[in-house]
Design an enzyme around this catalytic site. Structure first.
Site, PDB file in Angstrom:
ATOM      1  N   SER A 188       3.649   9.353  -1.065  1.00  0.00           N
ATOM      2  CA  SER A 188       2.241   9.005  -0.817  1.00  0.00           C
ATOM      3  C   SER A 188       1.859   9.470   0.578  1.00  0.00           C
ATOM      4  CB  SER A 188       2.054   7.485  -0.906  1.00  0.00           C
ATOM      5  OG  SER A 188       0.787   7.117  -0.397  1.00  0.00           O
ATOM      6  N   ALA A 238       6.286   1.461   4.217  1.00  0.00           N
ATOM      7  CA  ALA A 238       7.719   1.572   4.535  1.00  0.00           C
ATOM      8  C   ALA A 238       8.466   2.203   3.365  1.00  0.00           C
ATOM      9  CB  ALA A 238       8.296   0.201   4.856  1.00  0.00           C
ATOM     10  N   ILE A 240      -5.843   8.897  -5.780  1.00  0.00           N
ATOM     11  CA  ILE A 240      -5.966   9.450  -7.132  1.00  0.00           C
ATOM     12  C   ILE A 240      -6.559   8.361  -8.030  1.00  0.00           C
ATOM     13  CG2 ILE A 240      -4.709  10.547  -9.034  1.00  0.00           C
ATOM     14  CD1 ILE A 240      -4.464  12.082  -6.338  1.00  0.00           C
ATOM     15  N   LYS A 246       7.310   4.188   1.035  1.00  0.00           N
ATOM     16  CA  LYS A 246       6.946   5.599   0.825  1.00  0.00           C
ATOM     17  C   LYS A 246       7.462   6.493   1.957  1.00  0.00           C
ATOM     18  CE  LYS A 246       4.833   5.281  -3.166  1.00  0.00           C
ATOM     19  NZ  LYS A 246       5.337   5.965  -4.362  1.00  0.00           N
ATOM     20  N   TYR A 258       4.401  -1.135   1.254  1.00  0.00           N
ATOM     21  CA  TYR A 258       4.114   0.147   0.590  1.00  0.00           C
ATOM     22  C   TYR A 258       4.417   1.310   1.531  1.00  0.00           C
ATOM     23  CZ  TYR A 258       1.719   3.558  -2.376  1.00  0.00           C
ATOM     24  OH  TYR A 258       1.433   4.649  -3.178  1.00  0.00           O
ATOM     25  N   GLY A 262       7.363   5.800 -15.089  1.00  0.00           N
ATOM     26  CA  GLY A 262       5.949   5.423 -14.932  1.00  0.00           C
ATOM     27  C   GLY A 262       5.023   6.350 -15.695  1.00  0.00           C
ATOM     28  N   ALA A 263       5.441   6.734 -16.903  1.00  0.00           N
ATOM     29  CA  ALA A 263       4.680   7.741 -17.665  1.00  0.00           C
ATOM     30  C   ALA A 263       3.697   7.123 -18.655  1.00  0.00           C
ATOM     31  CB  ALA A 263       5.648   8.671 -18.397  1.00  0.00           C
ATOM     32  N   SER A 264       3.525   5.809 -18.628  1.00  0.00           N
ATOM     33  CA  SER A 264       2.641   5.178 -19.615  1.00  0.00           C
ATOM     34  C   SER A 264       1.173   5.372 -19.284  1.00  0.00           C
ATOM     35  CB  SER A 264       2.944   3.676 -19.694  1.00  0.00           C
ATOM     36  OG  SER A 264       2.767   3.089 -18.416  1.00  0.00           O
TER      37      SER A 264
HETATM   38  P1  NDP Z   1      -0.259   3.106 -12.199  1.00  0.00           P
HETATM   39  O1  NDP Z   1      -0.298   1.696 -11.724  1.00  0.00           O
HETATM   40  O2  NDP Z   1      -1.455   3.645 -12.885  1.00  0.00           O
HETATM   41  O3  NDP Z   1       1.033   3.301 -13.144  1.00  0.00           O
HETATM   42  C1  NDP Z   1       2.266   2.811 -12.715  1.00  0.00           C
HETATM   43  C2  NDP Z   1       3.352   3.230 -13.673  1.00  0.00           C
HETATM   44  O4  NDP Z   1       4.609   2.765 -13.146  1.00  0.00           O
HETATM   45  C3  NDP Z   1       3.214   2.635 -15.059  1.00  0.00           C
HETATM   46  O5  NDP Z   1       3.659   3.579 -16.012  1.00  0.00           O
HETATM   47  C4  NDP Z   1       4.161   1.452 -15.016  1.00  0.00           C
HETATM   48  O6  NDP Z   1       4.710   1.127 -16.305  1.00  0.00           O
HETATM   49  C5  NDP Z   1       5.264   1.978 -14.124  1.00  0.00           C
HETATM   50  N1  NDP Z   1       6.034   0.917 -13.483  1.00  0.00           N
HETATM   51  C6  NDP Z   1       5.576  -0.033 -12.630  1.00  0.00           C
HETATM   52  N2  NDP Z   1       6.580  -0.858 -12.261  1.00  0.00           N
HETATM   53  C7  NDP Z   1       7.696  -0.405 -12.888  1.00  0.00           C
HETATM   54  C8  NDP Z   1       9.044  -0.834 -12.939  1.00  0.00           C
HETATM   55  N3  NDP Z   1       9.460  -1.919 -12.252  1.00  0.00           N
HETATM   56  N4  NDP Z   1       9.921  -0.151 -13.708  1.00  0.00           N
HETATM   57  C9  NDP Z   1       9.504   0.924 -14.421  1.00  0.00           C
HETATM   58  N5  NDP Z   1       8.247   1.381 -14.423  1.00  0.00           N
HETATM   59  C10 NDP Z   1       7.348   0.721 -13.676  1.00  0.00           C
HETATM   60  O7  NDP Z   1       0.121   3.985 -10.901  1.00  0.00           O
HETATM   61  P2  NDP Z   1      -0.344   5.458 -10.440  1.00  0.00           P
HETATM   62  O8  NDP Z   1      -0.307   6.375 -11.590  1.00  0.00           O
HETATM   63  O9  NDP Z   1      -1.579   5.332  -9.644  1.00  0.00           O
HETATM   64  O10 NDP Z   1       0.817   5.790  -9.394  1.00  0.00           O
HETATM   65  C11 NDP Z   1       1.982   6.496  -9.775  1.00  0.00           C
HETATM   66  C12 NDP Z   1       2.781   6.809  -8.521  1.00  0.00           C
HETATM   67  O11 NDP Z   1       1.951   7.544  -7.616  1.00  0.00           O
HETATM   68  C13 NDP Z   1       3.255   5.580  -7.741  1.00  0.00           C
HETATM   69  O12 NDP Z   1       4.526   5.817  -7.212  1.00  0.00           O
HETATM   70  C14 NDP Z   1       2.228   5.455  -6.631  1.00  0.00           C
HETATM   71  O13 NDP Z   1       2.742   4.805  -5.489  1.00  0.00           O
HETATM   72  C15 NDP Z   1       1.975   6.923  -6.345  1.00  0.00           C
HETATM   73  N6  NDP Z   1       0.702   7.156  -5.677  1.00  0.00           N
HETATM   74  C16 NDP Z   1      -0.487   6.831  -6.270  1.00  0.00           C
HETATM   75  C17 NDP Z   1      -1.686   7.051  -5.616  1.00  0.00           C
HETATM   76  C18 NDP Z   1      -2.996   6.730  -6.226  1.00  0.00           C
HETATM   77  O14 NDP Z   1      -4.027   6.846  -5.510  1.00  0.00           O
HETATM   78  N7  NDP Z   1      -3.094   6.340  -7.483  1.00  0.00           N
HETATM   79  C19 NDP Z   1      -1.712   7.619  -4.250  1.00  0.00           C
HETATM   80  C20 NDP Z   1      -0.403   7.943  -3.730  1.00  0.00           C
HETATM   81  C21 NDP Z   1       0.743   7.708  -4.423  1.00  0.00           C
HETATM   82  P3  NDP Z   1       4.092  -0.042 -17.258  1.00  0.00           P
HETATM   83  O15 NDP Z   1       2.898   0.557 -17.952  1.00  0.00           O
HETATM   84  O16 NDP Z   1       5.190  -0.371 -18.199  1.00  0.00           O
HETATM   85  O17 NDP Z   1       3.716  -1.176 -16.354  1.00  0.00           O
END
Ligand code: NDP
Length: 257
Positions: free
Chosen positions: A143, A158, A189, A160, A156, A14-16
């Site tokens: 989370s 469950a 965030i 986490k 979500y 999820g680094a994009s």
């Molecule tokens: P974003 O929606 O901004 O980014 C999600 C990332 O996950 C993207 O890089 C996406 O890739 C990738 N992704 C989604 N589905 C898949 C999949 N099936 N396989 C591989 N990669 C996937 O999310 P956040 O940065 O906000 O969240 C990141 C993490 O932090 C998550 O686990 C989220 O639950 C957790 N989190 C976030 C909070 C927040 O407030 N933002 C709070 C608490 C936890 P692509 O670009 O290819 O779609």
């Protein structure tokens, strides 16, 4: 805080964008070679270009983290081309709120597969490399909703909550191999995920700010800084732990005026 990740190979799912992007930029700045994974390699292209333009080392890969074959293939290719993974950040995740009475089986499966099963698959693949390499560090992004309940977030919450427990089991099994496993539990965030929930009317950003004792949403850098510490030698005796980074949200039990 000065951290040194020179010669370390770090894979971030999820680094994009969002939190994963901030982690990738931070660890690359600290000297790591970061493997930036997303659903498709091209989605991480901009992050990789940004790191390379700053003189860092980064590679884009594509992998659906819930797909066992794709995960195996990704880790095999990384091993072949860059060596064993030193640090794995299980960050990819989704949040698709639905009231429980209306919730579909598909919604349940999506949360459990992408937020939770992925961590089993990626951690197992990484740990096999780390065991051969005399150790490593795995950080799962959980989370505050792994501990706090919210309406319309059954899948979500469950998924986490499971991440917290999975962290502990992996930590105690793999400590003997020098592998540390920890979880970082962010509060709210400001990322595309939260912005989309706001656009869909599922959360109100102003209300989230008001409910947070620090009166702001977190940034990707807030989480990246926690990752820099937990992944570093400075946290050598820390394993099986969940570190909450939420501006005081979880601690707060009063009403806000
Ligand atoms: P974003 O929606 O901004 O980014 C999600 C990332 O996950 C993207 O890089 C996406 O890739 C990738 N992704 C989604 N589905 C898949 C999949 N099936 N396989 C591989 N990669 C996937 O999310 P956040 O940065 O906000 O969240 C990141 C993490 O932090 C998550 O686990 C989220 O639950 C957790 N989190 C976030 C909070 C927040 O407030 N933002 C709070 C608490 C936890 P692509 O670009 O290819 O779609």
């Amino acid at each position: 805080m000065v951290q040194n990740f020179e010669k370390k190979l770090v894979l971030i799912t999820g680094a994009s964008r969002g939190i994963g992007k901030s982690i990738a930029l931070a660890l690359a700045k600290d000297g790591a070679h970061v493997i930036c994974a997303a659903t498709e390699a091209r989605n991480s292209g901009k992050v990789v270009a940004e790191i390379q333009a700053a003189g860092g080392k980064a590679t884009a890969v594509g992998c659906l983290v819930e797909n066992p074959l794709a995960v195996k293939r990704m880790f095999a290719e990384v091993l072949d081309q860059a060596g064993p993974v030193d640090v794995l950040i299980n960050n990819a995740g989704i949040s698709k709120p639905m009231l429980t009475m209306e919730m579909t089986e598909e919604n349940w499966d999506q949360h459990m597969n992408i937020n939770c099963k992925s961590i089993f698959l990626c951690s197992q693949a990484a740990a096999l490399q780390m065991k051969m390499n005399n150790g490593g560090s795995i950080i799962n992004i959980g989370s505050i909703l792994g501990r706090n309940a919210f309406p319309a977030t059954l899948g979500y919450c469950a998924s986490k909550a499971a991440v917290d427990q999975m962290t502990k089991v992996m930590a105690i099994e793999w400590a003997r191999y020098g592998i540390r496993v920890n979880c970082i539990a962010p509060g709210y965030i400001r990322t595309e995920l939260i912005d989309q929930l706001a656009v869909d009317g599922k959360v109100k950003l102003k209300d989230l700010e008001r409910r947070t004792p620090q009166r702001r949403l977190g940034t990707g850098d807030d989480i990246a800084n926690a990752v820099r510490y937990v992944a570093s030698e400075g946290a050598a005796f820390m394993t099986g732990e969940t570190l909450v980074v939420d501006g005081g949200w979880t601690a707060f039990g009063y009403y806000q005026t």
